[in-house]
Structures are given as C-alpha cells and as structure tokens.
Design a protein around this motif. Structure first.
Motif, PDB file in Angstrom:
ATOM      1  N   ARG A 193      44.335 104.792  38.313  1.00 62.65           N
ATOM      2  CA  ARG A 193      44.698 103.527  37.668  1.00 62.65           C
ATOM      3  C   ARG A 193      45.722 103.805  36.582  1.00 62.65           C
ATOM      4  N   THR A 250      32.171  91.002  46.715  1.00 63.03           N
ATOM      5  CA  THR A 250      30.718  90.802  46.863  1.00 63.03           C
ATOM      6  C   THR A 250      30.337  89.425  46.332  1.00 63.03           C
ATOM      7  N   GLY A 281      28.898  98.911  39.727  1.00 63.71           N
ATOM      8  CA  GLY A 281      29.056  97.551  40.210  1.00 63.71           C
ATOM      9  C   GLY A 281      28.473  97.489  41.607  1.00 63.71           C
TER      10      GLY A 281
HETATM   11  N1  DAH Z   1      35.225  98.941  43.067  1.00 63.52           N
HETATM   12  C1  DAH Z   1      34.564  98.466  41.874  1.00 63.52           C
HETATM   13  C2  DAH Z   1      35.304  99.009  40.664  1.00 63.52           C
HETATM   14  O1  DAH Z   1      36.031  99.950  40.791  1.00 63.52           O
HETATM   15  C3  DAH Z   1      33.134  98.875  41.845  1.00 63.52           C
HETATM   16  C4  DAH Z   1      32.340  98.121  42.864  1.00 63.52           C
HETATM   17  C5  DAH Z   1      31.762  96.932  42.517  1.00 63.52           C
HETATM   18  C6  DAH Z   1      32.190  98.599  44.149  1.00 63.52           C
HETATM   19  C7  DAH Z   1      31.015  96.218  43.449  1.00 63.52           C
HETATM   20  C8  DAH Z   1      31.457  97.884  45.085  1.00 63.52           C
HETATM   21  C9  DAH Z   1      30.871  96.700  44.707  1.00 63.52           C
HETATM   22  O2  DAH Z   1      31.313  98.304  46.344  1.00 63.52           O
HETATM   23  O3  DAH Z   1      30.154  96.015  45.642  1.00 63.52           O
HETATM   24  O4  DAH Z   1      35.130  98.511  39.600  1.00 63.52           O
END
Ligand code: DAH
Length: 336
Positions: A193, A250, A281
């Motif tokens: 990032r 989600t 998350g």
């Molecule tokens: N990808 C999210 C992040 O980097 C984290 C995450 C949240 C992954 C919810 C998931 C999810 O698979 O269902 O902040």
C-alpha cells in the motif's frame, strides 16, 4: 672440474640441503643446483671436453639423482615439522567456534503457525500473484473504480491495469474462478500500500486470507472457527468478539477482536486498557462476489476473513515497531 671435485661438490650440496631451514631456502637451493640455470646444466656443458666422458657422466648423474632425492626428502621433513609446530600451537582447551544457528523470521513463523492451524481445520493453502490486476484486487471484490474503499488502499500502479495487490483478498476471486465449491482455503502473502512508514505501517506487509464456501455456511461457522483459531494461536483463555463493520466484499461484515492474551481482558498496555485487540476483518461473502466468479449466490454461502501477519507477530512477540521486522538486524530478530 674433475671427478673428485664433482663428488666433493655433491657432498657439500647434500649437506647444504640437509641444513635448509625452511621451504623458501630449500627452493632457492633447488634453483641454484638443478634449476634451469643452475650448477648442473653448467657442469653438463663441460662434459664434451672431459678426458673420460663415461666416468664424468656417471659422476654428474650421481650429483643429479642424489641432489634431487635430498631436495624431496628435506621438503617432506620440513612440511611435517611445520605441521607438528602448528598442531602444538593450538590450545585444545579453548572453546570451539560454533557456526551461528539461523532461524525463521518472525513473519515466516507466524505464516507457518497460522496456516498450520487452518490446515488442521481442513483448509488448504492457495497462492496468488503480488502483481495483480485491478480487476481481481478491486472490481471482482465488489469494489468498482469509483468506490471509496479504493481510497484507503492506494497502491503502486503499473501499466496495463496492473497494480501491486493491496490485500490477499485478491486471491478469493482468482481461486473461485478456477475451482468449484466447496472451497476452504487460506492464502498467506505479501501486500502493498502507498502508506507512509511509521511504527504500525509499512508499504510492504503480509496478510493471510481465509475463504470458506459451501452450502449453508453461516456466520456461526465463522464465529466458531475464529474462536478456535484464537485459542490455538494465542492461548486457551483467549476469546473472540465481533463488531459490525463495512467491507465491500462481505455482507454482513465484522471486525474481529481477540481478548487480550497478556492481561486476560483486564486491561494493560498491549490492549491499550480495553481488554481487546483488533485482529482481522471478516464477514459473509457478498452475493455480488459470487456472481462475478460464476457461483450461484442462491446455492452457496461463505465466509471470508483477512488479517495482518506483522500485527500477529508483534502481538505475540511483544515487538513495538513494525520497522524492526524489516531492518534485518539479526541480533534483534534472533530473540524470537
Ligand atoms: N482485505 C481486508 C483488508 O485488507 C481484510 C478483509 C476483510 C478480508 C474482510 C476479508 C474480509 O476476506 O472478508 O483490510
């Protein structure tokens, strides 16, 4: 030089060789006696004018063979003496020099521990590319180009709609496109990032993603599996709790906290006195994600979660600054 003189010279040369103090002196003697420009070739030149060529030839041959042999013998003797001197110089009572034993980096340790726990729960490990397409990193995850969620995950863009993935979630759609349900995978890997580096942020970090899709997968499955994971990773006393949250891919979405493994929830420095630590998350896979990979959202449901590996390592090992993990100071990393 007549024959008796040559025999005398042979004797004195042999004595000189016997007295050579080291290999360098011996080599100098070799050059002086039987070397290309040494005594022997010079004497040989006189052979032609000698009165008794045969006897002179034999005398010169005696010189050559005895000197050659003496040089070789003295060389062996000097080498043996040097070796026993070196052995005598060793202090056998000193402690040995041990090679430094390497160990796995804390991030690798946490990837291994985490994947091992989920493997025991029936998950397999999947993989995806670090250089991802915008489509798999965002669009397929219900995050179109104008979605505000993209702002918080600015990254390094490459030509041709490619980018360095901001989340391991990108593996979700890739994997579902290639496999029919049921799906039970975890995907550890690097993420990127455009973050300014500080004690808790790094432009390059690691996440582990989880995805479980089948008929009748529910939020209760997510809660049960995460609870189990919490106990396995942090200790039998650790509990998990869900807080409602938003993620584009989600619905419903939650943030998952673990009760503090240090103070057992009473409140301490590690959990900033709240008794809880934010870990990941998660949520139920959005029907739009299923649609984008060709799954029937009326036939299957699923849960997904994602968490930062560095964060887990920092919590478990008490590391207070993420930068410590990337400085490669072996003296520091060796502790864990
Ligand atoms: N990808 C999210 C992040 O980097 C984290 C995450 C949240 C992954 C919810 C998931 C999810 O698979 O269902 O902040």
């Amino acid at each position: 030089m007549d024959i008796p003189e040559i025999d005398k010279l042979t004797e004195s040369t042999l004595a000189e060789i016997q007295a050579a103090a080291d290999l360098a002196a011996l080599e100098a003697l070799r050059i002086k006696t039987i070397g290309r420009n040494g005594m022997l070739p010079e004497l040989m030149a006189n052979l032609k004018s000698a009165p008794d060529k045969k006897a002179m030839g034999l005398a010169l041959n005696r010189f050559k063979t005895s000197v050659t042999q003496a040089l070789a013998d003295r060389k062996t003797a000097l080498a043996a003496a040097a070796e026993s001197k070196a052995v005598a110089a060793v202090d056998w009572s000193l402690p040995g020099a041990f090679p430094r034993r390497g160990k796995l980096h804390p991030v690798t340790q946490l990837i291994d521990r985490t994947t091992a726990i989920f493997r025991r729960m029936g998950f397999t490990v999947a993989d995806g590319p670090d250089v991802e397409t915008e489509y798999y990193n965002f669009d397929a995850l219900n995050t179109p180009a104008d979605h505000v969620s993209r702002d918080t995950q600015d990254t390094f863009y490459l030509p041709g709609g490619r980018l360095l993935r901001t989340q391991t979630s990108a593996v979700q759609a890739r994997y579902m496109e290639a496999h029919k349900p049921p799906v039970r995978i975890v995907c550890p890997g690097r993420c990127y990032r455009r973050d300014t580096t500080d004690a808790t942020h790094s432009a390059n970090f690691h996440q582990i993603e989880g995805l479980y899709v089948d008929e009748h997968v529910s939020l209760a499955d997510l809660k049960g599996d995460i609870d189990h994971f919490a106990r396995e990773l942090m200790g039998a006393h650790v509990k998990s709790r869900f807080r409602t949250h938003f993620f584009p891919f989600t619905e419903p979405s939650v943030e998952v906290d673990f009760s503090c493994h240090m103070c057992h929830g009473k409140g301490c420095r590690v959990c900033k006195n709240s008794g809880w630590i934010e870990i990941m998350g998660a949520g139920m896979v959005d029907p739009n994600v299923f649609k984008s990979v060709g799954y029937d959202p009326d036939a299957v449901t699923g849960y997904a979660f994602g968490m930062g590996i560095e964060r887990l390592a920092m919590l478990l090992f008490g590391i207070d600054d993420i930068r410590r993990l990337y400085e490669n100071d072996v003296r520091y990393l060796d502790q864990f």
